[in-house]
Design a protein around this motif. Structure first.
Motif, PDB file in Angstrom:
ATOM      1  N   TYR A  82       0.835  -1.206   0.000  1.00  0.00           N
ATOM      2  CA  TYR A  82       0.000   0.000   0.000  1.00  0.00           C
ATOM      3  C   TYR A  82       0.869   1.256   0.000  1.00  0.00           C
ATOM      4  O   TYR A  82       0.605   2.206  -0.744  1.00  0.00           O
ATOM      5  CB  TYR A  82      -0.898  -0.015   1.239  1.00  0.00           C
ATOM      6  CG  TYR A  82      -1.871   1.143   1.316  1.00  0.00           C
ATOM      7  CD1 TYR A  82      -3.007   1.169   0.516  1.00  0.00           C
ATOM      8  CD2 TYR A  82      -1.648   2.200   2.196  1.00  0.00           C
ATOM      9  CE1 TYR A  82      -3.913   2.231   0.588  1.00  0.00           C
ATOM     10  CE2 TYR A  82      -2.538   3.264   2.266  1.00  0.00           C
ATOM     11  CZ  TYR A  82      -3.672   3.269   1.465  1.00  0.00           C
ATOM     12  OH  TYR A  82      -4.550   4.326   1.534  1.00  0.00           O
ATOM     13  N   GLY A  87      -0.731   3.796  -2.394  1.00  0.00           N
ATOM     14  CA  GLY A  87      -2.142   3.518  -2.209  1.00  0.00           C
ATOM     15  C   GLY A  87      -2.824   2.862  -3.392  1.00  0.00           C
ATOM     16  O   GLY A  87      -4.058   2.873  -3.487  1.00  0.00           O
ATOM     17  N   ARG A  90      -4.791  -2.290  -1.540  1.00  0.00           N
ATOM     18  CA  ARG A  90      -4.731  -2.595  -0.109  1.00  0.00           C
ATOM     19  C   ARG A  90      -4.366  -4.051   0.162  1.00  0.00           C
ATOM     20  O   ARG A  90      -3.757  -4.358   1.172  1.00  0.00           O
ATOM     21  CB  ARG A  90      -6.079  -2.312   0.539  1.00  0.00           C
ATOM     22  CG  ARG A  90      -6.622  -0.915   0.326  1.00  0.00           C
ATOM     23  CD  ARG A  90      -8.003  -0.774   0.943  1.00  0.00           C
ATOM     24  NE  ARG A  90      -8.693   0.413   0.450  1.00  0.00           N
ATOM     25  CZ  ARG A  90      -9.917   0.755   0.811  1.00  0.00           C
ATOM     26  NH1 ARG A  90     -10.589   0.012   1.666  1.00  0.00           N
ATOM     27  NH2 ARG A  90     -10.482   1.843   0.302  1.00  0.00           N
TER      28      ARG A  90
END
Length: 314
Positions: A82, A87, A90
């Motif tokens: 992540y 990002g 996940r």
């Protein structure tokens, strides 16, 4: 006339528990596995996992057990990935593929005894693929793809999971990216136009949702508007699928059954803490179903049950 039964299951992550409960009740009431009831199954994301498991001969009860025990492993946060991908995702996709492997082994689409359709979206060009068995009426390009590959790709929701590479097709993500979060209409097009086997006048379409939550939205800032927009982009295509079937195939003689129970609150597709709550919701909705009556030859042409569409209602 004995009607052919077609099953489509929406995406929705862990909320796939809700349609599983309906299918457990179906198998209990009819006394046979789902793949002996339906001749065509389609599913997107979690719906792909479920429909492929059922088509492989796994009972809905067994599938629910796996969802309850392995959900936390599939949705295990990969903090290193992540952070290093800023990002981008996940959860690692490999545990999801391992779950699929537990269900399907090395089975390919052509090896299934019934028709199936699994939507996925290729990353590099956004092209939608509908993985189906080969037959003389289609291009015969996807039947040798393994269930593990096409189902993992269909379930790899962007920002949640890494894309999954399907050999010969490239990195792919959730088939719900676009219009196939509910694959019911695409299933009908495939069945009625590309198999040479199905006719609307002889078919009943069962479309199972993963629960719907509709808040009284009143966005007051940019972030709130973005969240609202994303939610509408995910929800509206699912409703449009049902509307298209109503307009195109119900008048042609098809019967439509749409089951999508309401949710009292929003439950995220990765919210494994809500598993027990989802089971309770699913079981309560399933307890209202009389599958013999719903699927019987004397049933009406269109049935809306447990969570009717709100389109055009104030």
């Amino acid at each position: 006339m004995t009607r052919k039964l077609l099953l489509a299951i929406d995406g929705g992550g862990i909320r796939g528990i809700i349609p599983l409960c309906a299918l457990i009740e179906l198998e209990r009431q009819l006394g046979k596995p789902a793949r002996e009831v339906f001749s065509f199954m389609a599913g997107t994301s979690t719906g792909a996992i479920i429909s492929s498991a059922l088509a492989s001969g796994i009972s809905a009860e067994r599938a629910l057990e796996v969802y309850r025990t392995l959900g936390a492993k599939v949705f295990a946060m990969d903090w290193i990935g992540y952070v290093t991908t800023l990002g981008s995702y996940r959860y690692r996709t490999q545990p999801l593929a391992d779950l699929c492997l537990q269900f399907y082994g090395d089975a390919i689409l052509n090896g299934l005894p019934i028709d199936i359709m699994i939507p996925a979206t290729r990353v590099r060009d956004g092209r939608a693929f509908y993985f189906v068995r080969d037959n003389p009426c289609n291009l015969q390009t996807t039947g040798k793809v393994t269930l593990v590959d096409c189902v993992t790709a269909s379930a790899a929701a962007p920002t949640y999971f890494q894309p999954w590479t399907v050999p010969g097709f490239g990195p792919c993500v959730d088939g719900g990216v676009g219009i196939a979060g509910n694959p019911a209409y695409e299933m009908c097009v495939e069945a009625f136009c590309h198999t040479g086997t199905y006719m609307p006048t002889e078919s009943t379409i069962v479309s199972l949702g993963t629960g719907q939550y509709r808040s009284n939205a009143n966005p007051g800032n940019l972030v709130a508007w973005v969240k609202w927009l994303i939610g509408e982009l995910l929800h509206d295509p699912a409703e449009q699928q049902i509307e298209l079937i109503r307009r195109h195939y119900v008048p042609a003689g098809a019967r439509l059954i749409r089951l999508n129970p309401p949710l009292s609150k929003d439950i995220g597709l990765d919210n494994v803490k809500a598993i027990d709550e989802l089971v309770a919701i699913g079981q309560q909705a399933a307890s209202q179903l009389d599958w013999k009556a719903l699927l019987g030859d004397q049933a009406g042409r269109e049935v809306l049950q447990v969570g009717q569409s709100q389109r055009n209602q104030p």
